[in-house]
Design an enzyme around this catalytic site. Structure first.
Site, PDB file in Angstrom:
ATOM      1  N   GLU A 139       0.818  -1.218   0.000  1.00 13.92           N
ATOM      2  CA  GLU A 139       0.000   0.000   0.000  1.00 13.92           C
ATOM      3  C   GLU A 139       0.852   1.268   0.000  1.00 13.92           C
ATOM      4  O   GLU A 139       0.338   2.353   0.274  1.00 13.92           O
ATOM      5  CB  GLU A 139      -0.948   0.009   1.208  1.00 13.92           C
ATOM      6  CG  GLU A 139      -1.925  -1.143   1.269  1.00 13.92           C
ATOM      7  CD  GLU A 139      -2.952  -1.152   0.136  1.00 13.92           C
ATOM      8  OE1 GLU A 139      -2.973  -0.202  -0.670  1.00 13.92           O
ATOM      9  OE2 GLU A 139      -3.717  -2.124   0.049  1.00 13.92           O
ATOM     10  N   HIS A 162      -3.108   2.270   8.221  1.00 15.38           N
ATOM     11  CA  HIS A 162      -4.214   1.517   7.631  1.00 15.38           C
ATOM     12  C   HIS A 162      -4.456   0.278   8.473  1.00 15.38           C
ATOM     13  O   HIS A 162      -3.512  -0.369   8.930  1.00 15.38           O
ATOM     14  CB  HIS A 162      -3.878   1.137   6.188  1.00 15.38           C
ATOM     15  CG  HIS A 162      -4.798   0.119   5.615  1.00 15.38           C
ATOM     16  ND1 HIS A 162      -6.148   0.335   5.481  1.00 15.38           N
ATOM     17  CD2 HIS A 162      -4.574  -1.147   5.154  1.00 15.38           C
ATOM     18  CE1 HIS A 162      -6.708  -0.739   4.950  1.00 15.38           C
ATOM     19  NE2 HIS A 162      -5.779  -1.655   4.748  1.00 15.38           N
ATOM     20  N   HIS A 164      -7.752  -2.902   9.755  1.00 17.98           N
ATOM     21  CA  HIS A 164      -9.028  -3.583   9.496  1.00 17.98           C
ATOM     22  C   HIS A 164      -9.797  -3.744  10.810  1.00 17.98           C
ATOM     23  O   HIS A 164     -10.061  -4.874  11.232  1.00 17.98           O
ATOM     24  CB  HIS A 164      -8.794  -4.976   8.890  1.00 17.98           C
ATOM     25  CG  HIS A 164      -7.934  -5.005   7.667  1.00 17.98           C
ATOM     26  ND1 HIS A 164      -7.256  -6.139   7.260  1.00 17.98           N
ATOM     27  CD2 HIS A 164      -7.642  -4.056   6.738  1.00 17.98           C
ATOM     28  CE1 HIS A 164      -6.593  -5.886   6.132  1.00 17.98           C
ATOM     29  NE2 HIS A 164      -6.787  -4.623   5.805  1.00 17.98           N
ATOM     30  N   GLU A 192     -17.734  11.913  22.851  1.00 15.13           N
ATOM     31  CA  GLU A 192     -16.545  12.654  22.420  1.00 15.13           C
ATOM     32  C   GLU A 192     -16.235  12.548  20.924  1.00 15.13           C
ATOM     33  O   GLU A 192     -15.312  13.214  20.444  1.00 15.13           O
ATOM     34  CB  GLU A 192     -15.340  12.213  23.246  1.00 15.13           C
ATOM     35  CG  GLU A 192     -15.515  12.677  24.677  1.00 15.13           C
ATOM     36  CD  GLU A 192     -14.310  12.454  25.548  1.00 15.13           C
ATOM     37  OE1 GLU A 192     -13.402  11.731  25.127  1.00 15.13           O
ATOM     38  OE2 GLU A 192     -14.298  13.019  26.645  1.00 15.13           O
ATOM     39  N   HIS A 233     -13.379  -3.071   3.628  1.00 13.42           N
ATOM     40  CA  HIS A 233     -11.967  -3.433   3.708  1.00 13.42           C
ATOM     41  C   HIS A 233     -11.357  -2.940   5.027  1.00 13.42           C
ATOM     42  O   HIS A 233     -10.780  -3.725   5.763  1.00 13.42           O
ATOM     43  CB  HIS A 233     -11.203  -2.850   2.499  1.00 13.42           C
ATOM     44  CG  HIS A 233      -9.741  -3.131   2.514  1.00 13.42           C
ATOM     45  ND1 HIS A 233      -9.026  -3.469   1.400  1.00 13.42           N
ATOM     46  CD2 HIS A 233      -8.844  -3.121   3.531  1.00 13.42           C
ATOM     47  CE1 HIS A 233      -7.758  -3.679   1.717  1.00 13.42           C
ATOM     48  NE2 HIS A 233      -7.619  -3.466   3.018  1.00 13.42           N
TER      49      HIS A 233
HETATM   50  O1  2HA Z   1      -1.032  -4.785   3.834  1.00 11.34           O
HETATM   51  O2  2HA Z   1      -4.027  -4.451   4.614  1.00 11.34           O
HETATM   52  O3  2HA Z   1      -4.713  -3.459   2.269  1.00 11.34           O
HETATM   53  C1  2HA Z   1      -2.152  -5.581   3.836  1.00 11.34           C
HETATM   54  C2  2HA Z   1      -3.369  -4.774   3.657  1.00 11.34           C
HETATM   55  C3  2HA Z   1      -3.710  -4.369   2.300  1.00 11.34           C
HETATM   56 ZN    ZN Z   2      -5.953  -3.639   4.186  1.00 12.53          ZN
END
Ligand code: 2HA
Ligand code: ZN
Length: 294
Positions: A139, A162, A164, A192, A233
């Protein structure tokens, strides 16, 4: 002292002056953050990635910046479409492709890398890490585009993250993926929230990850939002510090958790829009008035 001894002594002093990189605050922060994110269940397997813009002077306390270990390709990057020149020479610590957040703390030198954007913005120089021959996260295009977008708005931005997060992701399946509606629901879930992310949450439709396209789209959203949901995602966050960025995602995730724990139950009470206005005004934050139903 003769010339040779003098050179040897200077060399030794230089070597002695370099501090242990594994003790560097920025390496420690990456390790702790990756462990926390893993422990919270946000980053299964190789899910998630972090990039952290470093101060060159600080890095020079730990590494000889004239020593390039390897040059790396821009992962998934179409160079004709993207120009990293605005960040040439900048140094980042970045999680590695295919690496597990679970393992960062125990082996930072394999799971992390310190990279510099080469002259002309056309390549990456590895200064430390990816010991097993690894490379930057897939990414990286999205991360670097987001750094450029945020730096143009906030010169103090340092971190792109990033992840999940479970409840945020769960909410994506049962809530409308509209920026105004999603932000409004999240703001309603914890008092908040409007103070923590008054700029709201941007939303991208489902897209193939790792591509230039998703990088461009995320960076575009980051001109307006520090948080961007990648539908079904995960989420991207941006901030001045690791704590601020982590805290943004953590707060969205907490709100999403409350939502998922209550969405199927009759709602008897809620935080009203006029209460959110009072809160935002009390904290003196500039909030998205158009995301409220006033
Ligand atoms: O790096 O989360 O979006 C692994 C991920 C790709
Ligand atoms: Zn990801």
């Amino acid at each position: 002292m003769g010339l040779i001894e003098g050179i040897k002594k200077a060399g030794k002093e230089l070597a002695r002056e370099l501090k242990d990189i594994k003790q560097a605050p920025f390496v420690q922060e990456m390790c702790k953050t990756a462990s926390n994110m893993y422990r919270l269940g946000w980053d299964e397997r190789n899910g998630g990635n972090i990039s952290y813009l470093l101060d060159e002077k600080e890095v020079a306390e730990y590494l000889d910046l004239t020593k390039v270990l390897r040059t790396l390709p821009f992962m998934g990057w179409n160079e004709t479409e993207f120009d990293a020149k605005p960040i040439e020479g900048k140094i980042f610590i970045v999680t590695g492709t295919g690496k597990y957040f679970k393992n960062v703390q125990d082996d930072p030198e394999t799971n992390l890398g310190i990279i510099r954007i080469a002259k002309g913005g056309k390549g990456i120089e590895l200064l430390w890490g990816y010991k097993d021959g690894g490379r930057t996260t897939s990414e990286l295009p999205a991360h670097l585009m987001c750094h450029m977008a945020r730096l143009a708005i906030d010169p103090e931005n340092r971190v792109i993250m990033h992840s999940h997060p479970t409840y945020t992701l769960a909410m994506n399946y049962v809530h409308e993926l509209d920026e105004m509606k999603l932000t409004h629901t999240l703001w309603e879930m914890c008092t908040e929230c409007i103070a923590v992310f008054p700029d709201g949450v941007g939303v991208l439709p489902w897209m193939v990850c790792g591509t230039n396209e998703i990088g461009i789209a995320t960076a575009e959203k980051m001109k307006e939002f520090r948080l961007v949901v990648w539908s079904m995602h995960g989420i991207y966050g941006a901030g001045k510090t690791m704590d601020e960025t982590f805290g943004l995602i953590e707060t969205v995730e907490k709100a999403a958790q409350i939502y998922m724990l209550t969405a199927h139950l009759p709602r008897i009470n809620t935080i009203k829009d006029e209460d959110m206005v009072k809160l935002a005004e009390y904290f003196g934050v500039k909030y998205r008035k158009d995301f409220l139903n006033l």
